[in-house]
Design a protein around this motif. Sequence first.
Motif, PDB file in Angstrom:
ATOM      1  N   ARG A 125       1.056  -1.542   0.427  1.00 59.27           N
ATOM      2  CA  ARG A 125      -0.419   0.141  -0.260  1.00 59.27           C
ATOM      3  C   ARG A 125       1.238   0.983   0.215  1.00 59.27           C
ATOM      4  O   ARG A 125       0.759   2.083  -0.796  1.00 59.27           O
ATOM      5  CB  ARG A 125      -0.712  -0.166   1.269  1.00 59.27           C
ATOM      6  N   ARG A 144      -0.995  -3.588  -7.464  1.00 57.31           N
ATOM      7  CA  ARG A 144      -2.621  -3.332  -7.482  1.00 57.31           C
ATOM      8  C   ARG A 144      -3.446  -4.495  -7.702  1.00 57.31           C
ATOM      9  O   ARG A 144      -4.680  -4.120  -6.930  1.00 57.31           O
ATOM     10  CB  ARG A 144      -3.004  -2.129  -8.662  1.00 57.31           C
ATOM     11  N   LEU A 161      -3.872  -5.847  -3.986  1.00 55.70           N
ATOM     12  CA  LEU A 161      -4.828  -5.597  -3.057  1.00 55.70           C
ATOM     13  C   LEU A 161      -6.129  -5.388  -3.459  1.00 55.70           C
ATOM     14  O   LEU A 161      -6.997  -5.257  -2.874  1.00 55.70           O
ATOM     15  CB  LEU A 161      -3.616  -3.591  -2.759  1.00 55.70           C
ATOM     16  N   ALA A 162      -6.422  -5.312  -4.688  1.00 54.51           N
ATOM     17  CA  ALA A 162      -7.825  -5.226  -5.218  1.00 54.51           C
ATOM     18  C   ALA A 162      -7.956  -6.682  -4.757  1.00 54.51           C
ATOM     19  O   ALA A 162      -9.319  -6.655  -4.348  1.00 54.51           O
ATOM     20  CB  ALA A 162      -7.634  -4.985  -6.631  1.00 54.51           C
ATOM     21  N   VAL A 219      -7.246  -8.886  -2.324  1.00 56.76           N
ATOM     22  CA  VAL A 219      -7.696  -8.310  -0.934  1.00 56.76           C
ATOM     23  C   VAL A 219      -8.799  -8.039  -0.654  1.00 56.76           C
ATOM     24  O   VAL A 219      -9.466  -8.427   0.725  1.00 56.76           O
ATOM     25  CB  VAL A 219      -6.198  -8.025  -0.418  1.00 56.76           C
ATOM     26  N   GLU A 220      -8.717  -6.185  -1.306  1.00 53.46           N
ATOM     27  CA  GLU A 220     -10.881  -6.031  -1.013  1.00 53.46           C
ATOM     28  C   GLU A 220     -11.242  -6.677  -1.580  1.00 53.46           C
ATOM     29  O   GLU A 220     -12.607  -6.864  -0.116  1.00 53.46           O
ATOM     30  CB  GLU A 220     -10.147  -4.600  -2.167  1.00 53.46           C
ATOM     31  N   HIS A 221     -11.677  -7.863  -2.727  1.00 54.77           N
ATOM     32  CA  HIS A 221     -12.169  -8.845  -3.434  1.00 54.77           C
ATOM     33  C   HIS A 221     -12.802  -9.275  -1.625  1.00 54.77           C
ATOM     34  O   HIS A 221     -13.475  -9.453  -1.398  1.00 54.77           O
ATOM     35  CB  HIS A 221     -12.138  -9.175  -3.721  1.00 54.77           C
ATOM     36  N   THR A 230     -11.695  -9.594   1.535  1.00 52.96           N
ATOM     37  CA  THR A 230     -12.714  -9.051   3.172  1.00 52.96           C
ATOM     38  C   THR A 230     -13.939  -8.767   2.285  1.00 52.96           C
ATOM     39  O   THR A 230     -14.995  -9.161   3.502  1.00 52.96           O
ATOM     40  CB  THR A 230     -11.811  -7.414   2.757  1.00 52.96           C
ATOM     41  N   ALA A 231     -14.042  -8.151   1.553  1.00 51.99           N
ATOM     42  CA  ALA A 231     -15.549  -7.570   1.267  1.00 51.99           C
ATOM     43  C   ALA A 231     -16.388  -8.556   0.814  1.00 51.99           C
ATOM     44  O   ALA A 231     -17.833  -9.606   1.868  1.00 51.99           O
ATOM     45  CB  ALA A 231     -16.004  -6.895   0.019  1.00 51.99           C
TER      46      ALA A 231
END
Length: 311
Positions: A7, A69, A72-73, A75-77, A79-80
Motif C-alpha cells: 500500500r 494493485r 490489493l484488489a 485482498v479487498e475483494h 475482505t468484502a
Amino acid sequence: MELRHLRYFVAVAEEGHVTRAAERLGIQQPPLSQQIRALETELDVLLFRRKPRGVELTQAGEALLAEARTILAQVEHATAAARRTARGEAGRIGIGFTSSASFHPLVPRTIRRFREAHPLVSLNLEEGGTAELVEALIAEKIDAAFVRSPIGAAPDLAVHSVLEEEMVAAFPAGHALSAGSAASPLPLAMLEPETFILYRRPLGPGLYDAIIAACQRAGYSPRIGQEAPRMLSTLSLVAAGLGVTLVPDSMRRLRVHGVAYRRLDSSTGLIAPLNLAYRRGETAAAARRFVELVRQARGSLKQALRSILPR
C-alpha cells in the motif's frame, strides 16, 4: 513483505512524491521513506529513481505496481466477500424437504423469497425422508429442512412449526366414494373396506402412525396393500387402481391423472404438520436468515396461499 508495504509503495508510485504519499496515508514522511527503502532492500531492486521534485518508477517498479494493485484488489475483494458472508448476504445454504413438503406452495415461495433477497447466496436443495434429512442436518450437509414427521431425539436440532393442513382421501377415478367429492366431507369409517396404500413408515413415521391411529379411532385397523417409497408414488399406485390413500391437502394441486380427492370429516383429527428443522445455535448467517425469513413470513404466506390451495 506485508500488505502495508504494498500500500505504501502504490501510494508513492501514484503520487510521484513521498511527502504527498505520506499525507495521503496519514503517516510521517521519514517512516514512509524508510519502508520504501526496506522494500527495495528485501526485493534487491531499485523501485524508484529519486528526482529533485519527487520520484519516478523504474521498470522494476512499474512491474511491481501492476502486480501490487492486483494483489490489493484481491485482498479487498476477499475482505468484502468474508464480510458479506458473515452478514448472510453471501455464502451457501443447503435446504432439505420431504417429498410431500415440497408440494406445499409455501416451501417454494419461501425459497424464492430468500433467493430474491439474497442473490449472492448459493442454494443447494435436497429431497429425502425425515430420517435422512435429520442425519444430513446433524452432519451439517444441509442447514434447514421442511419435514412432516417428528424428528425424534435430536437435542442439537430445533423444530419450528410452520403450519398444519388437513389430510384428504385419494381414490382411483370413478371410485364410488369419490363421487361425493363436492358434497359433504367423508367419515373415515367409510374407508374400512378399502385397501390402503401408504408411505413407508421408516421414511415418514409421523403421518404413517397418524393414519393408523385415526383409522383405529374410527373402529378398524386399515388393510395395507402397498407401501410406496415416496408419497407421490402412493398417488401413482392409487391411479393404477391398487387402493386408496390419505395425503396432505396441498398434494391435490398435483392433479394426478386418474386420481380423485375427497375431503375428510373434521372428526378424523388427521392433520399434516409442516415443520422447519434446523440446528440449535447455528453460526452461519445465511442459515439464520433463512430460518428468520420462515418465521416472519409464515403469517403472510399462509394468508396468500388460501387462494392457491384447492378447496
